[in-house]
Design an enzyme around this catalytic site. Sequence first.
Site, PDB file in Angstrom:
ATOM      1  CG  ASP A  42      19.372  33.161   0.893  1.00  0.00           C
ATOM      2  OD1 ASP A  42      19.426  34.752   0.206  1.00  0.00           O
ATOM      3  OD2 ASP A  42      19.374  33.212   2.537  1.00  0.00           O
ATOM      4  CG  ASN A 102      31.626  37.969   1.517  1.00  0.00           C
ATOM      5  OD1 ASN A 102      32.311  37.844   0.530  1.00  0.00           O
ATOM      6  ND2 ASN A 102      30.184  38.715   0.381  1.00  0.00           N
ATOM      7  CG  HIS A 150      33.616  41.877   0.250  1.00  0.00           C
ATOM      8  ND1 HIS A 150      32.663  40.947   0.345  1.00  0.00           N
ATOM      9  CD2 HIS A 150      33.860  42.369   1.115  1.00  0.00           C
ATOM     10  CE1 HIS A 150      31.774  41.849   0.632  1.00  0.00           C
ATOM     11  NE2 HIS A 150      32.704  42.751   1.828  1.00  0.00           N
ATOM     12  CG  ASP A 209      33.467  38.793  -5.680  1.00  0.00           C
ATOM     13  OD1 ASP A 209      32.535  38.875  -4.876  1.00  0.00           O
ATOM     14  OD2 ASP A 209      34.266  39.406  -5.693  1.00  0.00           O
ATOM     15  CG  ASP A 228      23.282  35.633   0.301  1.00  0.00           C
ATOM     16  OD1 ASP A 228      22.159  35.952  -0.461  1.00  0.00           O
ATOM     17  OD2 ASP A 228      23.861  34.631   1.169  1.00  0.00           O
TER      18      ASP A 228
END
Length: 172
Positions: A59, A67, A72, A76, A102
Amino acid sequence: HGVGSDVTFEKKADERISFLAHNDALTGLLNRAHFTETLNQTVSRLERYGAPFALMLLDLDHFKTVNDTRGHPVGDRLLVEVAKRLKALVPANTTLARLGGDEFAIILNKVAKAEDVEPLAATIVEDLSKPFHIDGETIVIGASVGIAIAPRHGTRSDQLLRNVDLTLYRAK
C-alpha cells in the site's frame, strides 16, 4: 477468384478486450480479477503438491495527499511509475498486480519462510521512498508491505488475504 478482407482492426480490438479483461488499464499490471484467479491456482498447487508461496500486499503511503493536492492525472502518472519500479524489482515468474487505488499484490512461488522475502519487501519500501519526478515536480511517497506465507499463515485464499491484510495494517 477470391474475396479477401482485412481483419487487422478486429484482431487488435479482440486483443485489447482480452488485455483489459486481465490487466489494469492504467498500469498494465494484472487486475484484481486475474490476481484472484492466479491466487486460487497457486493455492490449488499448494493443496496438490505442497508448494509453498509468499503473498505480499503493498500500500502506498501519502498517495491520497498526492491526488488531493496535485490532482488525479498526476496521481495516475505516479501509479504508472510505481508499477514500473515494481516490475524492475520483482523476480521473473512473479505475479504482480494492481488491486485498485494504491494497493498492489505480489505472489512469489517456492518461498517457504518470511525471511526469504523480507529483503525484497525492504528493497521495495526503500525504492518507492525515493523521489518520483512527474511533470517537473518531485513527489515523495512511501510504501508499507504485509507478508503472508502459505501454508503457515493459511491454506485458503481468504485466509491468506485476511492475514496479509493484517500484517500490512501492522506495518503501517
